[in-house]
Design a protein around this motif. Structure first.
Motif, PDB file in Angstrom:
ATOM      1  N   VAL A   1       8.784   5.576   8.083  1.00 54.01           N
ATOM      2  CA  VAL A   1       8.615   6.175   6.766  1.00 54.01           C
ATOM      3  C   VAL A   1       9.740   7.171   6.517  1.00 54.01           C
TER       4      VAL A   1
ATOM      5  N   LEU B   1       9.013  -0.883   0.155  1.00 54.35           N
ATOM      6  CA  LEU B   1       8.653  -1.283   1.516  1.00 54.35           C
ATOM      7  C   LEU B   1       9.598  -2.410   1.903  1.00 54.35           C
TER       8      LEU B   1
ATOM      9  N   MET C   1      -0.866   2.337  -4.456  1.00 57.76           N
ATOM     10  CA  MET C   1      -0.649   1.909  -3.073  1.00 57.76           C
ATOM     11  C   MET C   1      -1.793   1.025  -2.557  1.00 57.76           C
TER      12      MET C   1
ATOM     13  N   ASP D   1      -1.220  -2.479  -0.703  1.00 63.86           N
ATOM     14  CA  ASP D   1      -1.960  -2.880   0.500  1.00 63.86           C
ATOM     15  C   ASP D   1      -2.463  -4.325   0.354  1.00 63.86           C
TER      16      ASP D   1
ATOM     17  N   TYR E   1       9.278   2.121   5.081  1.00 62.77           N
ATOM     18  CA  TYR E   1       8.762   2.497   3.762  1.00 62.77           C
ATOM     19  C   TYR E   1       9.591   3.664   3.250  1.00 62.77           C
TER      20      TYR E   1
ATOM     21  N   LYS F   1       2.017   9.509   4.023  1.00 62.56           N
ATOM     22  CA  LYS F   1       1.326   9.008   5.218  1.00 62.56           C
ATOM     23  C   LYS F   1      -0.081   8.528   4.873  1.00 62.56           C
TER      24      LYS F   1
ATOM     25  N   SER G   1      -1.182   7.384   2.146  1.00 58.83           N
ATOM     26  CA  SER G   1      -1.153   6.159   1.349  1.00 58.83           C
ATOM     27  C   SER G   1      -0.863   4.924   2.189  1.00 58.83           C
ATOM     28  N   LEU G   2      -0.371   5.128   3.407  1.00 60.54           N
ATOM     29  CA  LEU G   2       0.020   4.012   4.278  1.00 60.54           C
ATOM     30  C   LEU G   2      -0.957   3.765   5.424  1.00 60.54           C
TER      31      LEU G   2
ATOM     32  N   ILE H   1      -2.582   0.212   5.357  1.00 60.59           N
ATOM     33  CA  ILE H   1      -1.612  -0.839   5.667  1.00 60.59           C
ATOM     34  C   ILE H   1      -1.269  -0.827   7.145  1.00 60.59           C
ATOM     35  N   SER H   2      -1.013   0.344   7.681  1.00 63.84           N
ATOM     36  CA  SER H   2      -0.617   0.471   9.081  1.00 63.84           C
ATOM     37  C   SER H   2      -1.726   0.001  10.012  1.00 63.84           C
TER      38      SER H   2
END
Length: 937
Positions: free
Chosen positions: A518, A533, A604, A608, A692, A704, A706-707, A710-711
């Motif tokens: 990130v 991304l 976000m 995703d 990202y 962080k 927002s991710l 996804i992570s």
């Protein structure tokens, strides 16, 4: 522009809207205005966010002020006013721009106005005001017969490039000739006709300038980081003594109506697909109905929810896209609907479906939720348009001239948001439903059966290729002219003011548990967030048999998710005022987005879904394949696309995947199945190879958060990337020719493999290239081929930035009948460049490269691009400062060594796309053997 703008592009620029936020629901751009005694209107907008300032001079004169038989004059002056003035001397504003680190002085012409603009470091503001005043009061004596003769050739090359030598290039010409009466000033094109340009006399040109380019017909806008009191003082100093011109009468509005529907056709030499365009008479800019018409056109044609898209693309499967827009100008306007059909489709079937779609809309109207989503998108558009000070300067002048109120910049949003569904239906029934229109059918050669029934042949003037047809001139001829008197010595260039400091934005970084990297920059100038991304993958991981699979996958990821249909996904974005788009390139698949900061978290969530839960919709997949095959077919008729595709093969070799079009070939795309996309997705997209990047009104913690989803749900996997060969230049040069019979220009693409963007020499090589072909009007290629000979509208050279070895590349379009001469001249410039590079060349290069650094971080997009370069090529966070230091330390010998190392015209591919019958034979005399005809079959 000095880079060609179609009428549509001019419309989009003229109608960009800029607002800043004040409170929750109020929008405001603060500005001051004053008027000099000579009538010059001045608008000042202060913005201290970046150490730059934009200056724009807008003259209320476009092609509508011309007369039939003397067209193209306003656009001609867009060119002439950059070349020379009495006190700036030869090279004029172009030469000054190179020294002061400007963004590249440019201009544009529309039917109703011409503007001249650039953004510069703030310490150069007085220089810009001095230069703009010279255009207005100390210019016309410098226009001599040789200057006029040369610029006529440049403008004619622009017309060939933008109109005559491209598919569908004559569309607006045909529409306007049939939509507007002969006496209407919109009957002819902004760029004019080749005959009118050739027949223009020096006195014609001077008379036109003296009438229209006067202070009382001009608005000067200054926007950015400057002191308003000081700016006022400079404006008075340089503009006050320029005399006012004759009184300019305001033109009356000239709305048009049609007594019957007109249908015309044209066999297009370059088109490979049939295209239908419908044009209805509409309204002028800022007419009360224009706001509802903007929403109407968006609803009817834009996106998966649009009625015409559903009817034409999804149901009837006649085309891959529909476009519609309301093209407004000062005196009148036109509603445009355009469909480029699939290969072999009869345009009568397209027309029938359009009529059915419009009838259905008349019955159903526009739902409130669709009205809401379209308006939501406007808010994001408004904020995006104020990312640059130049955008705000443009708009203030636009509103001042055409709405008679620069403060309309703070009112238009209210007009748009106040549009009701009843307003939309009212304007539909008033301007479209059961109204007469112009219909143009542009069809490929020998496919007249695809045109609308009962169409008449359009009158299109086609230029013939004639050897030696252009008049001779000597652009370097010294000419004496009288200098205009002034109360002080204007030949003394003003000094710089305080030097702006290079302030590199702070970058924050982290790595998510999945390995996803990130990087971001907090910026609160506007309430927006831009992100990307970036997943290393793309074309590099394809096979030749399945070439184009990454492109198809990226397109499919845009078409819905496991939870949302394509229409539902699109609607969810628009209700948030967000845009999310998945695309593929040689080295990556990217998910890019732009959203209101207040809706970032919700946006976000959509990202995703798009990344982790593709829809795998078979019907959408087949539609995407058909659209892709159509685009591949379309490229077969465009000389510029042909040149790009053929050059790839030469540089990378037929056996490398990079030699292929990123969309693939007709054969490879037809071979790809939905299972191939699923396999590519599961095997090649990994967070371990993803970064990202985000810029805007947010911080690291918000990014962080927002991710996290996804992570947590994206399983990391190791992906093997092929080792790229060390692409090398050919042992000796060779001419390659691709025949496009009847081409009005030859497209030149010369070059060879050079170096990668991560190579220690890459930036130094870019510096070396500035004076060769990277510096626009400061470059030798432009000065020799455009300014010296009038061979071309534009030429540039560049080093392509890639993680593998990319090419050094020269590209241009030149008039057909001097293909040999242009190629020979380019070769000679390359041969001489290293040995003739001087200390003066180095000083100009250093000045531009160091001063232009202040513009590196102005917009969110510029900041995001900086993050991309750091991520892609391993640059340090402060690489811009490092590059600035590197430039300062470079010597003439450094430049000469780099030129000899990376530019050798005797070890290059010389690719030419043009008319073989008239141009091929002569190329043998270049000394590179017999040219190879690439499409001799």
């Amino acid at each position: 522009m000095r880079n060609f703008l179609s009428a549509l592009c001019l419309f989009l620029i003229a109608n960009t809207i800029g607002f800043a936020q004040e409170g929750t629901n109020q929008f405001s751009v603060d500005f001051e205005t004053f008027t000099l005694e000579n009538g010059l209107k001045v608008i000042l907008h202060e913005d201290k966010s970046d150490p730059v300032v934009a200056v724009a001079l807008t003259a209320h004169v476009g092609s509508a002020r011309e007369k039939e038989g003397r067209t193209g004059f306003a656009h001609l002056f867009e060119h002439l006013l950059f070349l020379e003035s009495e006190n700036l001397g030869k090279g004029g504003l172009d030469k000054l721009s190179a020294r002061i680190g400007g963004s590249g002085a440019n201009g544009s012409t529309s039917r109703d106005r011409t503007n001249y603009f650039q953004t510069v470091p703030k310490d150069a503001l007085e220089k810009m005001i001095w230069a703009e005043a010279d255009k207005l009061g100390y210019f016309i004596n410098t226009v001599t017969e040789p200057v006029l003769a040369k610029e006529k050739q440049v403008v004619k090359n622009e017309k060939r490039q933008g109109v005559d030598n491209r598919p569908y290039g004559h569309t607006f010409y045909v529409i306007d000739k049939n939509l507007y009466p002969e006496e209407h000033p919109y009957n002819w094109q902004v760029i004019g006709s080749l005959d009118d340009l050739q027949n223009a006399t020096l006195q014609d040109v001077k008379d036109f300038y003296n009438k229209w380019y006067t202070p009382n017909n001009v608005t000067l806008t200054i926007a950015g980081d400057f002191d308003k009191d000081q700016a006022r003082e400079w404006v008075h100093k340089y503009f006050d003594e320029i005399p006012s011109g004759e009184k300019i009468e305001e033109q009356e509005k000239q709305l048009v109506s049609l007594k019957k529907t007109k249908k015309v056709y044209h066999e297009d030499n370059f088109a490979k697909l049939p295209e239908l365009t419908l044009a209805w008479p509409s309204v002028y800019s800022y007419h009360p109905d224009s706001f509802a018409l903007e929403i109407l056109t968006s609803y009817l044609a834009d996106g998966k929810n649009a009625p015409l898209y559903k009817k034409i693309v999804e149901d009837a499967k006649l085309s891959g896209n529909v476009s519609m827009f309301n093209y407004t100008s000062e005196l009148s306007g036109q509603l445009m609907l355009q469909v480029r059909a699939y290969d072999g489709k009869d345009l009568d079937s397209v027309h029938a479906v359009i009529q059915g779609g419009l009838a259905e809309f008349d019955r159903n109207g526009i739902p409130q939720k669709d009205l809401k989503r379209i308006k939501a998108g406007l808010e994001t558009n408004f904020y995006n348009s104020i990312s640059s000070v130049l955008g705000k300067g443009f708009q203030l002048a636009q509103y001042d001239i055409f709405a008679n109120d620069p403060n309309f910049i703070n009112k238009e949003i209210e007009k748009l948001l106040a549009v009701s569904s009843e307003d939309v239906m009212r304007v539909f029934r008033k301007y479209i439903n059961d109204q007469h229109y112009v219909a143009t059918s542009f069809v490929p050669k020998d496919q007249l059966e695809l045109a609308l029934e009962n169409s008449e042949k359009a009158e299109v003037v086609e230029e013939k290729i004639v050897e030696g047809a252009e008049e001779d001139f000597d652009a370097k001829q010294a000419v004496d002219y009288p200098k205009t008197a002034s109360s002080f010595d204007r030949s003394i260039e003003p000094p710089y003011s305080a030097k702006p400091e290079l302030e590199i934005p702070e970058i924050w970084k982290t790595t998510m548990p999945s390995g996803l990297k990130v990087m971001g920059i907090t910026n609160k100038e506007v309430p927006l967030v831009q992100f990307s991304l970036e997943i290393k993958s793309g074309q590099l991981l394809e096979t030749k048999e399945k070439a184009g699979v990454a492109n198809l996958l990226a397109n499919l990821m845009n078409r819905g998710t496991a939870k949302k249909t394509p229409a539902e996904l699109e609607e969810a974005m628009e209700l948030l005022g967000a845009r999310i788009y998945v695309s593929s390139s040689e080295e990556k698949i990217s998910i890019t987005g732009n959203t209101l900061a207040k809706n970032y978290a919700e946006t976000m969530k959509l990202v995703d879904e798009m990344v982790l839960q593709p829809r795998w919709d078979e019907s959408e997949f087949e539609l995407i394949k058909q659209q892709t095959l159509s685009r591949i077919k379309q490229q077969e008729g465009d000389p510029n696309n042909i040149a790009s595709n053929e050059f790839r093969k030469l540089v990378y070799g037929e056996n490398n995947i990079l030699s292929m079009n990123e969309m693939g070939t007709t054969e490879s795309v037809e071979n790809i199945t939905l299972s191939d996309l699923k396999a590519y997705y599961s095997e090649n997209l990994s967070p371990l190879n993803a970064t990202y990047l985000v810029v805007g009104d947010l911080n690291l913690e918000k990014a962080k958060n927002s991710l996290k989803a996804i992570s947590a749900s994206w399983p990391p996997k190791t992906v093997d990337f092929p080792e790229m060969p060390e692409f090398e230049a050919p042992e000796k040069s060779q001419i390659y020719f691709y025949d496009v019979p009847g081409a009005k220009q030859s497209v030149l693409t010369f070059g060879a493999p050079a170096l990668s963007a991560s190579d220690k020499d890459f930036y130094a090589a870019e510096v070396m290239n500035y004076r060769l072909g990277g510096g626009s009007f400061a470059s030798r290629l432009t000065q020799e081929l455009r300014e010296g000979k009038g061979y071309t509208y534009g030429i540039r050279s560049r080093f392509e930035d890639r993680s593998y070895i990319g090419p050094f590349l020269i590209s241009s379009g030149v008039r057909s009948n001097i293909t040999y001469e242009a190629t020979e001249l380019v070769r000679d410039i390359l041969k001489d460049y290293a040995d003739t590079f001087t200390q003066d060349d180095l000083e100009v290069t250093k000045s531009f490269m160091t001063k232009s650094s202040t513009r590196k971080f102005e917009t969110l997009g510029a900041k995001l691009n900086m993050l991309k370069e750091i991520s892609d090529y391993g640059y340090n966070d402060d690489y811009v400062a490092e590059q600035q230091q590197q430039v300062e330390e470079m010597t003439v010998m450094d430049i000469q060594e780099l030129a000899k190392k990376y530019i050798d015209p005797d070890k290059m591919y010389f690719l030419i796309v043009g008319d073989a019958e008239t141009q091929l034979e002569k190329l043998k005399d270049l000394g590179y053997g017999d040219p190879v005809l690439l499409n001799k079959d």
